[in-house]
Enzyme design. Sequence first.
Site, PDB file in Angstrom:
ATOM      1  N   GLN A   1      24.647  -0.626  15.496  1.00 10.58           N
ATOM      2  CA  GLN A   1      25.202  -0.045  16.718  1.00 10.58           C
ATOM      3  C   GLN A   1      24.236   0.908  17.411  1.00 10.58           C
ATOM      4  O   GLN A   1      24.530   1.415  18.489  1.00 10.58           O
ATOM      5  CB  GLN A   1      26.504   0.692  16.391  1.00 10.58           C
ATOM      6  CG  GLN A   1      27.615  -0.212  15.867  1.00 10.58           C
ATOM      7  CD  GLN A   1      28.833   0.571  15.409  1.00 10.58           C
ATOM      8  OE1 GLN A   1      28.922   1.784  15.549  1.00 10.58           O
ATOM      9  NE2 GLN A   1      29.800  -0.143  14.833  1.00 10.58           N
TER      10      GLN A   1
ATOM     11  N   HIS B   1      28.385   4.433  14.700  1.00  7.61           N
ATOM     12  CA  HIS B   1      29.209   5.507  15.255  1.00  7.61           C
ATOM     13  C   HIS B   1      28.397   6.656  15.854  1.00  7.61           C
ATOM     14  O   HIS B   1      28.310   7.744  15.307  1.00  7.61           O
ATOM     15  CB  HIS B   1      30.178   6.038  14.191  1.00  7.61           C
ATOM     16  CG  HIS B   1      31.243   5.061  13.813  1.00  7.61           C
ATOM     17  ND1 HIS B   1      32.365   5.427  13.113  1.00  7.61           N
ATOM     18  CD2 HIS B   1      31.350   3.724  14.033  1.00  7.61           C
ATOM     19  CE1 HIS B   1      33.120   4.350  12.912  1.00  7.61           C
ATOM     20  NE2 HIS B   1      32.527   3.310  13.472  1.00  7.61           N
TER      21      HIS B   1
ATOM     22  N   GLU C   1      42.471   4.998  20.083  1.00  6.55           N
ATOM     23  CA  GLU C   1      43.269   6.018  20.759  1.00  6.55           C
ATOM     24  C   GLU C   1      42.793   6.294  22.177  1.00  6.55           C
ATOM     25  O   GLU C   1      41.594   6.277  22.454  1.00  6.55           O
ATOM     26  CB  GLU C   1      43.206   7.342  19.981  1.00  6.55           C
ATOM     27  CG  GLU C   1      43.835   7.296  18.611  1.00  6.55           C
ATOM     28  CD  GLU C   1      43.799   8.646  17.906  1.00  6.55           C
ATOM     29  OE1 GLU C   1      44.341   8.734  16.793  1.00  6.55           O
ATOM     30  OE2 GLU C   1      43.227   9.613  18.471  1.00  6.55           O
TER      31      GLU C   1
ATOM     32  N   TYR D   1      41.776  16.523  17.299  1.00  5.89           N
ATOM     33  CA  TYR D   1      42.460  15.241  17.474  1.00  5.89           C
ATOM     34  C   TYR D   1      42.688  14.503  16.160  1.00  5.89           C
ATOM     35  O   TYR D   1      43.128  13.357  16.168  1.00  5.89           O
ATOM     36  CB  TYR D   1      41.724  14.412  18.533  1.00  5.89           C
ATOM     37  CG  TYR D   1      41.937  15.031  19.884  1.00  5.89           C
ATOM     38  CD1 TYR D   1      42.963  14.624  20.709  1.00  5.89           C
ATOM     39  CD2 TYR D   1      41.179  16.131  20.294  1.00  5.89           C
ATOM     40  CE1 TYR D   1      43.214  15.244  21.922  1.00  5.89           C
ATOM     41  CE2 TYR D   1      41.426  16.767  21.503  1.00  5.89           C
ATOM     42  CZ  TYR D   1      42.443  16.320  22.317  1.00  5.89           C
ATOM     43  OH  TYR D   1      42.715  16.953  23.508  1.00  5.89           O
TER      44      TYR D   1
ATOM     45  N   TYR E   1      38.954  -0.494   6.490  1.00  6.49           N
ATOM     46  CA  TYR E   1      38.588  -1.910   6.566  1.00  6.49           C
ATOM     47  C   TYR E   1      38.918  -2.659   5.280  1.00  6.49           C
ATOM     48  O   TYR E   1      39.031  -3.876   5.271  1.00  6.49           O
ATOM     49  CB  TYR E   1      37.105  -2.043   6.925  1.00  6.49           C
ATOM     50  CG  TYR E   1      36.807  -1.541   8.309  1.00  6.49           C
ATOM     51  CD1 TYR E   1      37.216  -2.251   9.428  1.00  6.49           C
ATOM     52  CD2 TYR E   1      36.154  -0.332   8.506  1.00  6.49           C
ATOM     53  CE1 TYR E   1      36.971  -1.783  10.707  1.00  6.49           C
ATOM     54  CE2 TYR E   1      35.905   0.146   9.787  1.00  6.49           C
ATOM     55  CZ  TYR E   1      36.318  -0.582  10.881  1.00  6.49           C
ATOM     56  OH  TYR E   1      36.082  -0.102  12.152  1.00  6.49           O
TER      57      TYR E   1
END
Length: 369
Positions: A82, A144, A238, A248, A259
């Site tokens: 990523q 991430h 979300e 949060y 996973y």
Amino acid sequence: MRRFGHILLAATGLSVCAMALAVDYRVETLAEGLEHPWSLAFLPGDGMLVTERAGRLRLIEADGALREAPIAGVPEVFVGGQAGLFEVALAPDHADSGLVYLSYACGTLAANTTCLDRARLDGQRLVERETLFRAVPDKQGRSHYGGRLTFLPDDTLVLGLGDGFDYREQAQNPANHLGSLVRLNLDGSVPDDNPFVDDSEARAELYSIGHRNIQGIVFDTTRSELLIHEHGPRGGDELNRIIPGANYGWPLVTHGVDYTGARVTPFTELPGFESPLLHWTPSIAPSGMTLYDGKAFPEWRGDLFVSALVARQVHRLIREDGEIVGQEALFTELGERIRDVRTGPDGALYLLTDSAKGRVLRVVPPSPP
């Protein structure tokens, strides 16, 4: 070409049904041949900049032609999984200053993080580039990073970050930037009114904490509210309304599971943590977001559009008085992972397809008969 969306309510926490009006549209390919395009920014006087996750910044001319040579002067980017080049955003005064902002993964496989640079666009190259922010700590892995950013009306910006995947417990630790939203002045300095600025045990850049991997950010100027969305694990994506200094909940609170199928936590809500406006379970993998304020599609004005990777569609979040009352799945006929969605200055919607042969698509009203 006429396409109809369909209403999605079941797994999102929405309890109010809403009927979406079918809207006719046509999807055009503006540019192709891009390697996993991630973000785009519209230049004054037409044309646009597009990032490729592989570390290139590309120029699309006003006529849609993709300039073959990438923009020079881009920072060294850590690429893999990523990791890569993420957001490109024009400074609010870009027309005068020529300044652009780039977020990207920086470092090595053994030690990397999210960086934010600012530079001046001078023709076909970036000059006077400087690094404004580097999230701490460095971490291992290739997942991430967050990377989305937007500018606020008070001459600050917010940058979304990720939890580094293997470091998720650190999203509850204000001594670092993992799993947070940070707020900076346009020169990278810390605003005096940041919520953690007087906390000696917290990072002064923090604006909110307890996030997993922020992937979409919108500031609604009409309602003066900041909205973000973030990836959950298997479910629990979300949409959140940001309150400065709020927590949060990740990973202590989530609607998703790991996973492996194991529970991350038994709690979907707890005192002291902000609950999402809505969640997507199962996951859609939200990837970009825009607040549509164009004139081409009056039926869509004021609605949020969320692009999705796993779901291979764009979710129109139907709003009444700022509250989300329903969703409509759009552009499913493309069968493409959609990395980003933007409202263009011409009122069209622009989509980026996440592929080794990625495209820039433009959604316009149908041609007159």
